[in-house]
Design a protein around this motif. Sequence first.
Motif, PDB file in Angstrom:
ATOM      1  N   THR A  49      40.735  58.559  46.637  1.00  0.00           N
ATOM      2  CA  THR A  49      39.735  57.487  46.654  1.00  0.00           C
ATOM      3  C   THR A  49      39.843  56.694  45.352  1.00  0.00           C
ATOM      4  N   GLU A  50      39.731  55.365  45.464  1.00  0.00           N
ATOM      5  CA  GLU A  50      39.743  54.539  44.259  1.00  0.00           C
ATOM      6  C   GLU A  50      38.331  54.081  43.928  1.00  0.00           C
ATOM      7  N   VAL A  51      38.046  54.068  42.639  1.00  0.00           N
ATOM      8  CA  VAL A  51      36.720  53.725  42.132  1.00  0.00           C
ATOM      9  C   VAL A  51      36.898  52.652  41.075  1.00  0.00           C
ATOM     10  N   GLU A  52      35.965  51.702  41.043  1.00  0.00           N
ATOM     11  CA  GLU A  52      35.989  50.648  40.033  1.00  0.00           C
ATOM     12  C   GLU A  52      34.752  50.827  39.165  1.00  0.00           C
ATOM     13  N   ILE A  53      34.953  50.850  37.841  1.00  0.00           N
ATOM     14  CA  ILE A  53      33.810  50.890  36.923  1.00  0.00           C
ATOM     15  C   ILE A  53      33.939  49.716  35.952  1.00  0.00           C
ATOM     16  N   GLY A  54      32.794  49.215  35.502  1.00  0.00           N
ATOM     17  CA  GLY A  54      32.816  48.107  34.560  1.00  0.00           C
ATOM     18  C   GLY A  54      31.639  48.197  33.607  1.00  0.00           C
ATOM     19  N   TRP A  55      31.793  47.542  32.447  1.00  0.00           N
ATOM     20  CA  TRP A  55      30.716  47.499  31.452  1.00  0.00           C
ATOM     21  C   TRP A  55      30.925  46.273  30.572  1.00  0.00           C
ATOM     22  N   ARG A  99      28.665  51.754  25.685  1.00  0.00           N
ATOM     23  CA  ARG A  99      27.715  52.278  24.690  1.00  0.00           C
ATOM     24  C   ARG A  99      26.397  51.494  24.709  1.00  0.00           C
ATOM     25  N   ASN A 100      26.498  50.155  24.824  1.00  0.00           N
ATOM     26  CA  ASN A 100      25.293  49.317  24.887  1.00  0.00           C
ATOM     27  C   ASN A 100      25.079  48.821  26.309  1.00  0.00           C
ATOM     28  N   GLY A 101      24.063  49.348  26.969  1.00  0.00           N
ATOM     29  CA  GLY A 101      23.743  48.882  28.320  1.00  0.00           C
ATOM     30  C   GLY A 101      24.324  49.725  29.437  1.00  0.00           C
ATOM     31  N   GLY A 102      25.248  50.618  29.108  1.00  0.00           N
ATOM     32  CA  GLY A 102      25.787  51.514  30.118  1.00  0.00           C
ATOM     33  C   GLY A 102      26.755  50.839  31.072  1.00  0.00           C
ATOM     34  N   LEU A 103      27.136  51.586  32.112  1.00  0.00           N
ATOM     35  CA  LEU A 103      28.036  51.051  33.131  1.00  0.00           C
ATOM     36  C   LEU A 103      27.263  50.044  33.982  1.00  0.00           C
ATOM     37  N   THR A 104      27.848  48.876  34.203  1.00  0.00           N
ATOM     38  CA  THR A 104      27.178  47.850  35.014  1.00  0.00           C
ATOM     39  C   THR A 104      27.781  47.766  36.410  1.00  0.00           C
ATOM     40  N   ILE A 105      28.998  48.302  36.578  1.00  0.00           N
ATOM     41  CA  ILE A 105      29.671  48.279  37.881  1.00  0.00           C
ATOM     42  C   ILE A 105      30.131  49.690  38.205  1.00  0.00           C
ATOM     43  N   ILE A 106      29.779  50.180  39.390  1.00  0.00           N
ATOM     44  CA  ILE A 106      30.313  51.433  39.930  1.00  0.00           C
ATOM     45  C   ILE A 106      30.515  51.208  41.414  1.00  0.00           C
ATOM     46  N   ASN A 107      31.763  51.051  41.827  1.00  0.00           N
ATOM     47  CA  ASN A 107      32.061  50.811  43.243  1.00  0.00           C
ATOM     48  C   ASN A 107      33.151  51.743  43.733  1.00  0.00           C
ATOM     49  N   VAL A 108      33.007  52.189  44.990  1.00  0.00           N
ATOM     50  CA  VAL A 108      34.093  52.895  45.645  1.00  0.00           C
ATOM     51  C   VAL A 108      34.886  51.823  46.383  1.00  0.00           C
ATOM     52  N   ILE A 109      36.200  51.808  46.185  1.00  0.00           N
ATOM     53  CA  ILE A 109      37.057  50.794  46.822  1.00  0.00           C
ATOM     54  C   ILE A 109      37.590  51.380  48.119  1.00  0.00           C
ATOM     55  N   ASN A 110      37.361  50.694  49.226  1.00  0.00           N
ATOM     56  CA  ASN A 110      37.902  51.140  50.505  1.00  0.00           C
ATOM     57  C   ASN A 110      39.278  50.539  50.677  1.00  0.00           C
TER      58      ASN A 110
END
Length: 193
Positions: free
Chosen positions: A111-117, A179-190
């Motif tokens: 499974t692929e996951v996308e994270i962003g901050w 560090r500031n504001g945490g993760l803003t993007i957490i998606n599972v990529i289909n």
Amino acid sequence: MTMNTPEIEELKLLIEQKYGKTLGTTTDFEEFSVHLSHDTGQNVSASTLKRLWGYVNDSHKPRMFTLDILAQYLGHANYYAFVSWLKTSTRYNSSFFNAKQLISNELDAGTEVEIGWSPNRLVRLRYVGESRYEVVLSQNSKLVPGDSFVTGCFIKEQPLYLPYIERPDGRTAPFVAGRNGGLTIINVINIEK
């Protein structure tokens, strides 16, 4: 190795927040020692501060006199008053919270996951199983394709703390994303098969 308690660690963290600067060099400790003297009218030497912050190796327990001055810098009568405040402060109570989260053991390998901050960091990961992720793509992040790490979950609006990143040339120092504001993007990529 310093013999610090969680309360002393919290005291140090709050002092750095109030001072507006992380204490990490000899100059930092010398400047803060002078600042502390002006602010409280009491002297704590740079060498004492270095020992307390673990900048120099020392296994002595900090003197209560030192802890009292540091607590006074934060506006408390003494160190015991600071510790009492910590115990009653809602800021430090453990609690359950509602959050969007992605739990590793609920994913299938591959499974692929996308994270962003912030600011503009975006990383695509492939889950390889057993809570391990491999970096596939990375935009503006210190993580690079081929890096891998272990984490049990990603929680939105919370930083991602990793004890290390596994690289071909070995393990890195601890790493924090968001560090500031945490993760803003957490998606599972289909991925279409």
